[in-house]
Design a protein around this motif. Structure first.
Motif, PDB file in Angstrom:
ATOM      1  N   LEU A   2       0.269   2.509  -3.796  1.00  0.00           N
ATOM      2  CA  LEU A   2      -0.742   3.575  -3.856  1.00  0.00           C
ATOM      3  C   LEU A   2      -0.107   4.938  -4.118  1.00  0.00           C
ATOM      4  O   LEU A   2      -0.690   5.773  -4.833  1.00  0.00           O
TER       5      LEU A   2
ATOM      6  N   GLU B 208      -5.427   8.262  -3.500  1.00  0.00           N
ATOM      7  CA  GLU B 208      -4.378   7.244  -3.556  1.00  0.00           C
ATOM      8  C   GLU B 208      -3.109   7.709  -2.850  1.00  0.00           C
ATOM      9  O   GLU B 208      -2.478   6.932  -2.105  1.00  0.00           O
TER      10      GLU B 208
ATOM     11  N   GLY C 200       0.800  -1.207   0.000  1.00  0.00           N
ATOM     12  CA  GLY C 200       0.000   0.000   0.000  1.00  0.00           C
ATOM     13  C   GLY C 200       0.836   1.260   0.000  1.00  0.00           C
ATOM     14  O   GLY C 200       0.544   2.221  -0.731  1.00  0.00           O
TER      15      GLY C 200
ATOM     16  N   CYS D 280      -0.506   4.388   4.769  1.00  0.00           N
ATOM     17  CA  CYS D 280       0.109   3.059   4.843  1.00  0.00           C
ATOM     18  C   CYS D 280       1.575   3.149   5.273  1.00  0.00           C
ATOM     19  O   CYS D 280       2.076   2.281   6.001  1.00  0.00           O
TER      20      CYS D 280
END
Length: 455
Positions: free
Chosen positions: A212, A231, A208, A238
């Motif tokens: 992302l 995102e 992530g 994260c």
């Protein structure tokens, strides 16, 4: 880690397997970059979408390095490295047989998973069979293999495209991979295993944090601003969660002990900047040469070749200098030369002669070669010897993060720019990354001085 008793012949065969793994990854990256304009026309896709043939590969490698290293600790180095070679070879065949962009990108994801296993573990593989007194020579061979594979890639790609279609570029990996797998399974010694539970939460947060964030940058290039903010924000979240979660682990997937050493962390940041600058140029230049300057694929390969060729020539020389001069200064000088070369590439005339491009590419190669060897030496020696395996893994992480970040920024710039200006803007941004890396590199001189004063 004690070196198992292996014969000289077995040691050389294992080194050959490591070199073949490096060649597989090196050829694949260079070949795919050169082929992007050709694939774009053949599959009738936009430049922005086609760039993700490179992006998704580097992104997959980046998010898979730390999990691959953790799996090797629990399941054994030989099993994970051998699995990675087999996976990469099978995915190369799938790339060659793909008839659409979606299938090709999916195959590149699988290829990235295999490449991550090899990239994360090649240093540990070599160290497992070489005594400490021979490690310097062993890692020098690996560095030379990286440079030579990059140098051969553009020329090989140009030669193949001159006589065959682009799927044959991926088929080149298949016979090399089959030979490497058979040789590795026969020559590599059994590796010890530590019964550790795999950190699924850490692996998920790692994906992530990196995935992302880079996908958010690409969404900006597609002018999907709301999605991009979501995102990027999720990626940052994260990252924070990964740091907190890893601090509670007895054997963290992310080596926080090494990252707490200023000299090590600055060297890692320098690597990220250098490799981001490199991939920004490597992905953008084929579009500049073919789409803007209307050169053939063969000529594009020849124009790109001086860069990696001069890296191969400069890197060993820089390594010898590093025994007598500060690595921080040598790397900073190298990145400054790289920045000058990139700036001159961005300011080329509309229709330059071959030599007028070649000397600029050669300047970039000399600069990158002077940066690479001293910086890698600092990464591998700034922490305790017992953590050299983790240091090697973080070096691979820094390299792939830089490549993934640079590739995503290419997509962003091509999505925002109009006409033929995208490639030029990529080179300008690459110049900025090289200069930032030079500043980070020379700052290590201050850190080392302060550390010496405290001892």
């Amino acid at each position: 880690m004690a070196v198992p008793p292996v014969s000289d012949a077995q040691r050389r065969l294992v080194m050959l397997c490591a070199v073949l793994g490096i060649v597989l990854g090196g050829l694949d990256g260079a070949i795919a970059n050169i082929a992007l304009p050709t694939i774009s026309r053949d599959l009738d896709c936009s430049e922005t979408l086609t760039v993700w043939i490179v992006n998704v590969y580097h992104l997959t490698v980046a998010v898979s390095l730390l999990p691959a290293a953790a799996l090797a600790d629990s399941l054994g180095l030989k099993r994970i490295y051998g699995f990675g070679m087999m996976l990469f070879t099978a995915a190369s065949l799938a790339c060659a047989l793909s008839g659409s962009l979606d299938v090709l990108i999916g195959a590149r994801v699988v290829q990235g998973l295999g490449a991550a296993c090899m990239a994360a573990l090649s240093g540990a593989l070599v160290r497992s069979v070489y005594p400490r007194g021979m490690l310097h020579q062993a890692f020098a061979i690996i560095a030379l293999a990286v440079a030579i594979s990059a140098a051969v890639g553009p020329t090989l790609a140009a030669a193949v495209l001159a006589v065959a279609t682009w799927p044959w570029l991926f088929l080149i990996n298949v016979p090399i991979g089959l030979m490497a797998v058979a040789l590795f399974l026969r020559a590599a010694p059994a590796s010890p295993r530590t019964p550790l539970a795999f950190d699924w939460v850490g692996a998920f947060l790692n994906v992530g944090a990196l995935g992302l964030g880079i996908l958010g940058v690409d969404a900006l290039g597609q002018k999907q601003h709301e999605l991009a903010m979501i995102e990027i924000g999720a990626g940052l979240l994260c990252t924070v969660l990964l740091y907190g979660q890893q601090k509670r682990q007895q054997t963290p997937m992310l080596p926080l002990d090494l990252l707490a050493i200023p000299l090590f962390s600055l060297s890692i940041l320098t690597s990220i900047c250098a490799y981001a600058a490199q991939i920004l140029a490597y992905v953008a230049l084929p579009f500049l040469f073919q789409t803007v300057m209307h050169h053939s694929a063969v000529m594009t390969g020849l124009l790109v070749t001086p860069w990696p060729l001069l890296v191969a020539a400069a890197a060993p020389f820089a390594g010898r200098l590093a025994t007598r001069h500060p690595a921080s200064v040598l790397s900073s000088v190298g990145l400054s030369i790289l920045a000058i070369g990139l700036a001159t590439l961005s300011a080329m005339p509309a229709h330059p002669a071959f030599w007028n491009v070649a000397w600029r590419m050669a300047l970039c190669g000399i600069g990158f070669g002077f940066y690479q060897t001293p910086n890698n030496l600092t990464v591998m020696t700034s922490g305790p010897a017992s953590r050299s395996g983790a240091a090697s893994g973080m070096l691979a992480v820094a390299r792939t993060i830089g490549w993934a970040l640079g590739s995503a920024l290419v997509a962003l710039i091509f999505g925002i720019s109009q006409g033929s200006g995208g490639a030029i803007h990529c080179l300008e941004l690459a110049t900025g990354f090289a200069l930032l890396g030079a500043v980070l590199s020379v700052s290590r001189r201050v850190v080392r001085y302060e550390a010496d004063q405290q001892t």
